[in-house]
Design a protein around this motif. Structure first.
Motif, PDB file in Angstrom:
ATOM      1  N   PRO A 218      34.392  35.478  38.465  1.00 50.06           N
ATOM      2  CA  PRO A 218      35.448  35.891  39.095  1.00 50.06           C
ATOM      3  C   PRO A 218      35.684  37.239  38.468  1.00 50.06           C
ATOM      4  O   PRO A 218      35.089  37.641  37.322  1.00 50.06           O
ATOM      5  CB  PRO A 218      36.548  34.836  38.433  1.00 50.06           C
ATOM      6  CG  PRO A 218      35.663  33.913  38.269  1.00 50.06           C
ATOM      7  CD  PRO A 218      34.368  34.097  37.826  1.00 50.06           C
ATOM      8  N   ASP A 219      36.644  38.256  39.013  1.00 45.94           N
ATOM      9  CA  ASP A 219      36.804  39.493  38.638  1.00 45.94           C
ATOM     10  C   ASP A 219      37.392  39.511  37.351  1.00 45.94           C
ATOM     11  O   ASP A 219      37.042  40.426  36.407  1.00 45.94           O
ATOM     12  CB  ASP A 219      37.722  40.276  40.096  1.00 45.94           C
ATOM     13  CG  ASP A 219      37.117  40.569  41.171  1.00 45.94           C
ATOM     14  OD1 ASP A 219      37.799  40.612  41.982  1.00 45.94           O
ATOM     15  OD2 ASP A 219      35.667  40.459  40.982  1.00 45.94           O
ATOM     16  N   GLY A 220      38.316  38.528  36.666  1.00 41.67           N
ATOM     17  CA  GLY A 220      38.838  38.676  35.682  1.00 41.67           C
ATOM     18  C   GLY A 220      37.870  38.440  34.580  1.00 41.67           C
ATOM     19  O   GLY A 220      37.717  39.072  33.473  1.00 41.67           O
ATOM     20  N   VAL A 221      36.827  37.634  34.701  1.00 42.19           N
ATOM     21  CA  VAL A 221      35.839  37.300  33.633  1.00 42.19           C
ATOM     22  C   VAL A 221      34.986  38.554  33.628  1.00 42.19           C
ATOM     23  O   VAL A 221      34.669  39.056  32.561  1.00 42.19           O
ATOM     24  CB  VAL A 221      34.872  36.129  34.213  1.00 42.19           C
ATOM     25  CG1 VAL A 221      33.761  35.967  33.328  1.00 42.19           C
ATOM     26  CG2 VAL A 221      35.604  34.812  34.191  1.00 42.19           C
ATOM     27  N   MET A 329      43.138  38.918  31.096  1.00 44.92           N
ATOM     28  CA  MET A 329      42.196  39.680  31.815  1.00 44.92           C
ATOM     29  C   MET A 329      42.103  38.826  33.161  1.00 44.92           C
ATOM     30  O   MET A 329      42.089  39.250  34.312  1.00 44.92           O
ATOM     31  CB  MET A 329      40.970  40.014  31.237  1.00 44.92           C
ATOM     32  CG  MET A 329      41.278  41.074  30.141  1.00 44.92           C
ATOM     33  SD  MET A 329      39.863  41.977  29.789  1.00 44.92           S
ATOM     34  CE  MET A 329      40.894  43.349  28.624  1.00 44.92           C
ATOM     35  N   ILE A 330      41.859  37.427  32.812  1.00 48.06           N
ATOM     36  CA  ILE A 330      41.776  36.509  34.034  1.00 48.06           C
ATOM     37  C   ILE A 330      42.967  36.474  34.781  1.00 48.06           C
ATOM     38  O   ILE A 330      43.070  36.679  36.245  1.00 48.06           O
ATOM     39  CB  ILE A 330      41.515  35.016  33.671  1.00 48.06           C
ATOM     40  CG1 ILE A 330      39.844  35.028  33.102  1.00 48.06           C
ATOM     41  CG2 ILE A 330      41.494  34.011  34.910  1.00 48.06           C
ATOM     42  CD1 ILE A 330      39.604  33.940  32.329  1.00 48.06           C
ATOM     43  N   ALA A 331      44.170  36.528  34.007  1.00 47.80           N
ATOM     44  CA  ALA A 331      45.394  36.472  34.928  1.00 47.80           C
ATOM     45  C   ALA A 331      45.662  37.808  35.712  1.00 47.80           C
ATOM     46  O   ALA A 331      46.465  37.704  36.815  1.00 47.80           O
ATOM     47  CB  ALA A 331      46.531  36.387  33.908  1.00 47.80           C
ATOM     48  N   CYS A 332      45.076  38.740  35.047  1.00 46.65           N
ATOM     49  CA  CYS A 332      45.295  40.021  36.048  1.00 46.65           C
ATOM     50  C   CYS A 332      44.774  39.832  37.628  1.00 46.65           C
ATOM     51  O   CYS A 332      45.320  40.380  38.422  1.00 46.65           O
ATOM     52  CB  CYS A 332      44.631  41.093  35.470  1.00 46.65           C
ATOM     53  SG  CYS A 332      45.201  41.876  33.910  1.00 46.65           S
ATOM     54  N   PHE A 333      44.101  39.014  37.552  1.00 48.63           N
ATOM     55  CA  PHE A 333      43.221  38.896  38.969  1.00 48.63           C
ATOM     56  C   PHE A 333      43.411  37.549  39.685  1.00 48.63           C
ATOM     57  O   PHE A 333      42.899  37.422  40.488  1.00 48.63           O
ATOM     58  CB  PHE A 333      41.668  39.038  38.903  1.00 48.63           C
ATOM     59  CG  PHE A 333      41.451  40.493  38.442  1.00 48.63           C
ATOM     60  CD1 PHE A 333      41.364  40.935  36.997  1.00 48.63           C
ATOM     61  CD2 PHE A 333      40.804  41.457  39.256  1.00 48.63           C
ATOM     62  CE1 PHE A 333      40.941  42.154  36.702  1.00 48.63           C
ATOM     63  CE2 PHE A 333      40.742  42.810  39.141  1.00 48.63           C
ATOM     64  CZ  PHE A 333      40.514  43.248  37.790  1.00 48.63           C
ATOM     65  N   SER A 334      44.294  37.091  38.815  1.00 49.20           N
ATOM     66  CA  SER A 334      44.352  35.516  39.234  1.00 49.20           C
ATOM     67  C   SER A 334      45.190  35.479  40.714  1.00 49.20           C
ATOM     68  O   SER A 334      46.154  36.417  40.663  1.00 49.20           O
ATOM     69  CB  SER A 334      44.985  34.387  38.437  1.00 49.20           C
ATOM     70  OG  SER A 334      46.233  35.061  38.403  1.00 49.20           O
ATOM     71  N   GLN A 336      47.821  33.846  41.364  1.00 47.38           N
ATOM     72  CA  GLN A 336      49.055  33.875  41.012  1.00 47.38           C
ATOM     73  C   GLN A 336      49.595  35.287  40.740  1.00 47.38           C
ATOM     74  O   GLN A 336      50.788  35.841  41.055  1.00 47.38           O
ATOM     75  CB  GLN A 336      49.505  32.852  39.722  1.00 47.38           C
ATOM     76  CG  GLN A 336      49.296  31.522  40.171  1.00 47.38           C
ATOM     77  CD  GLN A 336      47.736  31.050  39.857  1.00 47.38           C
ATOM     78  OE1 GLN A 336      46.950  31.933  39.757  1.00 47.38           O
ATOM     79  NE2 GLN A 336      47.527  29.969  39.566  1.00 47.38           N
ATOM     80  N   GLY A 337      48.541  35.795  39.854  1.00 44.64           N
ATOM     81  CA  GLY A 337      49.072  37.251  39.242  1.00 44.64           C
ATOM     82  C   GLY A 337      48.598  38.352  40.104  1.00 44.64           C
ATOM     83  O   GLY A 337      47.224  38.203  40.383  1.00 44.64           O
ATOM     84  N   THR A 338      48.969  39.374  40.577  1.00 44.53           N
ATOM     85  CA  THR A 338      48.220  40.483  41.471  1.00 44.53           C
ATOM     86  C   THR A 338      47.610  41.372  40.355  1.00 44.53           C
ATOM     87  O   THR A 338      48.014  41.302  39.280  1.00 44.53           O
ATOM     88  CB  THR A 338      49.341  41.206  42.163  1.00 44.53           C
ATOM     89  OG1 THR A 338      50.367  41.692  41.219  1.00 44.53           O
ATOM     90  CG2 THR A 338      49.948  40.455  43.298  1.00 44.53           C
ATOM     91  N   LYS A 339      46.626  41.988  40.989  1.00 51.96           N
ATOM     92  CA  LYS A 339      45.656  42.958  40.026  1.00 51.96           C
ATOM     93  C   LYS A 339      46.804  44.008  39.601  1.00 51.96           C
ATOM     94  O   LYS A 339      47.359  44.597  40.605  1.00 51.96           O
ATOM     95  CB  LYS A 339      44.580  43.385  40.769  1.00 51.96           C
ATOM     96  CG  LYS A 339      43.751  44.269  39.967  1.00 51.96           C
ATOM     97  CD  LYS A 339      42.641  44.964  40.719  1.00 51.96           C
ATOM     98  CE  LYS A 339      42.094  46.098  39.996  1.00 51.96           C
ATOM     99  NZ  LYS A 339      41.068  46.801  40.755  1.00 51.96           N
ATOM    100  N   ARG A 340      46.855  44.225  38.319  1.00 48.94           N
ATOM    101  CA  ARG A 340      47.804  45.327  37.838  1.00 48.94           C
ATOM    102  C   ARG A 340      47.076  46.539  37.637  1.00 48.94           C
ATOM    103  O   ARG A 340      45.859  46.652  37.497  1.00 48.94           O
ATOM    104  CB  ARG A 340      48.450  44.838  36.634  1.00 48.94           C
ATOM    105  CG  ARG A 340      49.595  43.748  36.733  1.00 48.94           C
ATOM    106  CD  ARG A 340      50.349  43.739  35.377  1.00 48.94           C
ATOM    107  NE  ARG A 340      49.603  42.725  34.615  1.00 48.94           N
ATOM    108  CZ  ARG A 340      49.875  41.431  34.706  1.00 48.94           C
ATOM    109  NH1 ARG A 340      50.725  40.991  35.657  1.00 48.94           N
ATOM    110  NH2 ARG A 340      49.324  40.466  34.257  1.00 48.94           N
TER     111      ARG A 340
END
Ligand code: P6P
Length: 340
Positions: A218-221, A329-334, A336-340
């Motif tokens: 995944p992108d966050g990883v 970092m995973i949350a940034c791309f999850s 639920q969370g949009t990429k900041r």
């Protein structure tokens, strides 16, 4: 002269920590220690004992079984069956739970989940392997224990630990009162207390992940891996990558030196590869007891609902600050969370 404290002496000394345990948990841990010494003997002479190589069978994971996988599984199940304290064994090597119903186990109260030989692909190339175990008390009190007694959350574990068959053989475990490590002294055939009150450093600079799957992460990883690899003047020097193919070895190093072990969801393992009941939960219990952290990237491993014995999970486990950064970092791309 430093006094030697054996695993057996330590267990009895700590027995008072568990008011309900009238010695059963102590005997159960003793049984696991005995099986570990037998497995250790074969692991240490695998190259000589004609016990290397494939068994020509596959386990429930669809993974080719090594002869030592099967041997280790048999030793732990045999020790638990004859020990009289265990009523169900859940093993990576057995599709179905092993229900123990013999004359010595009539009032057995404990369920043991086990990965008998984790990282067994390393055996033939002489790289460390391990055993992972998790212990629950049965929830039911009447009649035979059932599958429901197995499907308990990680927070319900009574004890958990691992044996690492490495440059030395160690047994590291917790009963919820901290983590202690014992090194096998072959000259007396005893596990001796060598690492009391183990604490995982809050920070580390070693990350463990199979970067061969980078394209499938995944992108966050991917973002966290890049964070590990580059110097950010404000925060850290580049980290070191260490990945042995044995979770026990990689996590033991993280426990001693600090670090993070990650097995994310990937395209070919959409639910993650590691097994919740006998890999993720026991290691998460132990790591949390040592001051570390374990999640699936979003939720605490120990609180995940257990729906079936061989259920998989993604896992991010190790030094608290490192797991927090990975989750951030995973949350940034999850979703639920949009990429900041
Ligand atoms: P991969 C061993 O089979 C194991 O369960 C862990 O001990 C190890 O970290 C991981 O799988 C290795 O998996 O896909 O990187 O070869």
């Amino acid at each position: 002269m430093k006094s030697i404290k054996t695993l057996g002496q330590f267990i009895i000394e700590k027995q008072a920590d568990h008011p309900y345990a009238k010695g059963e948990l102590s005997r159960l841990l003793r049984d696991i220690g005995i099986a570990a010494k037998i497995v250790n003997r074969e692991v240490n002479k695998a190259g000589l004992a004609n016990i290397l190589g494939d068994a020509g069978s596959v386990n429930i994971q669809g993974e080719g079984q090594k002869m030592l996988d099967i041997y280790a599984n048999e030793q732990f199940i045999s020790a638990l069956t004859s020990g009289g304290e265990c009523c169900i064994v859940v093993s990576e090597e057995n599709e179905d739970c092993v229900y123990i119903d013999n004359e010595v186990s009539q009032d057995a109260k404990y369920i043991v989940a086990i990965d008998p030989l984790d990282g067994s692909s390393n055996i033939d190339v002489n790289v460390s392997v391990g055993t992972i175990f998790s212990i629950y008390r049965r929830k039911s009190t009447e009649g035979r224990a059932t599958l429901e007694d197995v499907l308990q959350r990680g927070t319900d574990q009574i004890a958990a630990g691992y044996i690492i068959y490495g440059s030395s053989t160690m047994l590291v475990y917790t009963t919820g009162k901290g983590v202690n490590g014992f090194t096998l002294d072959p000259s007396i055939g005893e596990f001796c207390l060598s690492h009391p009150h183990m604490q995982m450093p809050k920070e580390g600079n070693i990350y463990s992940i199979n970067e061969g799957y980078y394209a499938h992460f995944p992108d966050g990883v991917k973002k966290y891996i890049k964070y590990c690899q580059v110097e950010d003047a404000k925060t850290h020097r580049p980290y070191t990558s260490r990945y042995t193919g044995s979770m026990v070895a990689d996590l033991h190093r993280s426990l001693v030196k600090g670090g993070i072990y990650m097995y994310p969801m990937t395209a070919h393992a959409p639910l993650g590869k590691l097994r919740l009941v006998y890999e993720c939960n026991p290691m998460a219990f132990l790591v949390e007891q040592a001051g570390g952290k374990a999640s699936n990237g979003y939720e605490r491993i120990l609180e995940l609902e257990v729906k079936e014995p061989h259920q998989r999970s993604a896992i991010f486990i190790g030094s608290e600050n490192m797991v927090n950064k990975a989750e951030e970092m995973i949350a940034c791309f999850s979703p639920q969370g949009t990429k900041r």
